[in-house]
Write an enzyme that holds these catalytic residues in place. Structure first.
Site, PDB file in Angstrom:
ATOM      1  N   ASP A 271       0.864  -1.189   0.000  1.00 48.50           N
ATOM      2  CA  ASP A 271       0.000   0.000   0.000  1.00 48.50           C
ATOM      3  C   ASP A 271       0.900   1.238   0.000  1.00 48.50           C
ATOM      4  O   ASP A 271       1.733   1.402   0.890  1.00 48.50           O
ATOM      5  CB  ASP A 271      -0.876  -0.024   1.261  1.00 48.50           C
ATOM      6  CG  ASP A 271      -1.952   1.041   1.231  1.00 48.50           C
ATOM      7  OD1 ASP A 271      -3.084   0.737   1.631  1.00 48.50           O
ATOM      8  OD2 ASP A 271      -1.666   2.191   0.822  1.00 48.50           O
TER       9      ASP A 271
ATOM     10  N   ASP B  45      -3.511   2.331  -5.480  1.00 48.32           N
ATOM     11  CA  ASP B  45      -2.268   2.328  -4.689  1.00 48.32           C
ATOM     12  C   ASP B  45      -2.080   1.067  -3.849  1.00 48.32           C
ATOM     13  O   ASP B  45      -1.238   1.055  -2.972  1.00 48.32           O
ATOM     14  CB  ASP B  45      -2.200   3.587  -3.816  1.00 48.32           C
ATOM     15  CG  ASP B  45      -2.836   3.416  -2.455  1.00 48.32           C
ATOM     16  OD1 ASP B  45      -3.888   2.759  -2.381  1.00 48.32           O
ATOM     17  OD2 ASP B  45      -2.257   3.923  -1.484  1.00 48.32           O
ATOM     18  N   GLU B  46      -2.866   0.049  -4.101  1.00 53.16           N
ATOM     19  CA  GLU B  46      -2.886  -1.088  -3.189  1.00 53.16           C
ATOM     20  C   GLU B  46      -3.040  -2.393  -3.960  1.00 53.16           C
ATOM     21  O   GLU B  46      -3.866  -2.466  -4.875  1.00 53.16           O
ATOM     22  CB  GLU B  46      -4.142  -0.900  -2.344  1.00 53.16           C
ATOM     23  CG  GLU B  46      -4.110  -1.359  -0.951  1.00 53.16           C
ATOM     24  CD  GLU B  46      -5.513  -1.196  -0.359  1.00 53.16           C
ATOM     25  OE1 GLU B  46      -5.910  -2.095   0.354  1.00 53.16           O
ATOM     26  OE2 GLU B  46      -6.205  -0.204  -0.634  1.00 53.16           O
TER      27      GLU B  46
END
Ligand code: TTP
Ligand code: MG
Length: 359
Positions: free
Chosen positions: A15, A109-110
């Site tokens: 993350d 983003d993960e």
């Protein structure tokens, strides 16, 4: 390994740290030592995220810009650049692919990565995660945090433990200890309302859930009971899914000013309908399973009303709207959204496969 014993999996959850804000700080050195947030700074704007300097003042994602400014008067709110974040996300994924092809993106983003069968670094998931974080830092000048564990649920929670720019490894023999005192609100899927209901029944940590019974849990959280019980023992057998089918197509509009009249909401839906049809066109092959109307009230609470349907029916949206408005309790409307649920293509394919089997 004894026959029949399932192989221990190695899952990494990565993350990015304060993702949009980090990209802005990277690209604008003047922002680096200041509390900044990404979002609009109009009176009705809500922040997407903020850097850690701003978090020290209590500023958070999804907070109204006005509240954030009152907590941190020197907060600099900058406009988001979505296409840049999408490009960076693609670059991060290119780095992931050097280490495994089993990648499940959760958002820009993960992602989860399954490195069970990797032979890199002698098969050490910890060293793979560190290598990924190093590549991201050296090549993109951004930091990411990582969780390493034997399943998705533990890996995801672990990645949050040592944020920002940290790693947390939970080896199999530490799972029990790690999970026992975990507050239930930290379990993905347990939202504030569910956590509140569980707390009222005296259930705050996984230890409490372990001491409960499946029947009692069923009464509290319905069909989520089974997975909650499993999670409380640190169990999660979900695979890392590399391709996930889109389940809905929707459009929504945040209004320039809150509205109260049903007729005004109806007009917004009329405006949204052609956009919804255009978006659905690309997925026509899937067919429709349901229609949904979503409203956000002026206190930011969301409500959705849905009904099974097989086509986009303006009249049905109207009656769903009416039912959603019945929940307003005098609140005005801030956002109106409409969406269609798509049929599950994979399931229908499986069905036709079965039908074509010789009897
Ligand atoms: P997150 O990973 O939840 O947050 P973050 O990366 O900003 O911070 P953290 O270090 O805690 O991981 O979300 C990723 C991005 O998604 C975030 O940078 C901005 C966007 N986002 C929104 O636009 N609205 C939101 O409410 C949230 C939570 C995130
Ligand atoms: Mg993040």
């Amino acid at each position: 390994m004894p026959i029949g014993k399932p192989k221990q999996r190695k899952i990494i959850h990565i993350d990015m740290d304060c993702f949009y804000a980090a990209v802005e700080m990277r690209d604008n050195p003047a922002y680096r030592n200041k509390p900044i947030a990404v979002g609009g700074d109009g009176p009705r704007s809500v922040l997407c995220t903020c850097n850690y300097a701003a978090r020290a003042f209590g500023v958070r994602s999804a907070m109204p810009a006005m509240t954030a400014k009152s907590l941190c008067p020197e907060l600099l709110i900058v406009n988001g650049r979505m296409s840049v974040y999408q490009d960076v996300s693609r670059q991060v994924h290119e780095i992931f692919r050097r280490y495994t092809s089993i990648i499940e993106p959760l958002s820009l983003d993960e992602a989860y990565l399954d490195v069970t069968d990797s032979t890199l670094f002698g098969g050490s998931a910890t060293r793979i995660a560190e290598a990924i974080r190093c590549d991201i830092f050296n090549e993109l000048q951004l930091t990411a945090s990582a969780g390493v564990a034997t399943n998705k649920f533990i890996a995801k929670i672990a990645s949050d433990e040592n944020k920002p720019n940290g790693i947390c490894v939970i080896p199999p023999d530490k799972v029990d200890e790690f999970v026992a005192d975990l507050p239930l609100i930290k379990i993905p899927g347990v939202g504030p309302k569910t956590a509140q209901r569980l707390m009222q029944a005296g259930l705050v940590t996984c230890r409490d859930v372990r001491a409960s019974t499946p029947a009692a849990l069923q009464l509290l959280v319905g069909k989520q009971a089974e997975s909650l019980y499993q999670r409380s023992f640190g169990k999660d057998c979900r695979e890392v899914v590399t391709h996930r089918e889109r389940k809905t197509v929707g459009v929504e509009k945040t209004l320039a000013q809150d509205i109260a009249e049903q007729s005004e909401c109806r007009d917004v839906i009329q405006d949204l309908l052609p956009k919804l049809k255009a978006r659905y066109d690309k997925h026509q092959a899937r067919g429709i399973s349901k229609l949904t109307v979503k409203l956000k009230f002026d206190d930011f609470a969301l409500t959705t009303v849905e009904q099974q349907a097989v086509s986009i029916e303006p009249n049905l949206f109207e009656s769903l709207l009416q039912r959603a408005l019945e929940r307003s309790n005098g609140r005005k409307i801030r956002l109106v959204g409409i969406s269609v649920g798509l049929n599950n293509l994979t399931a229908s394919n499986k069905e036709s496969d079965q039908l074509s089997l010789p009897i």
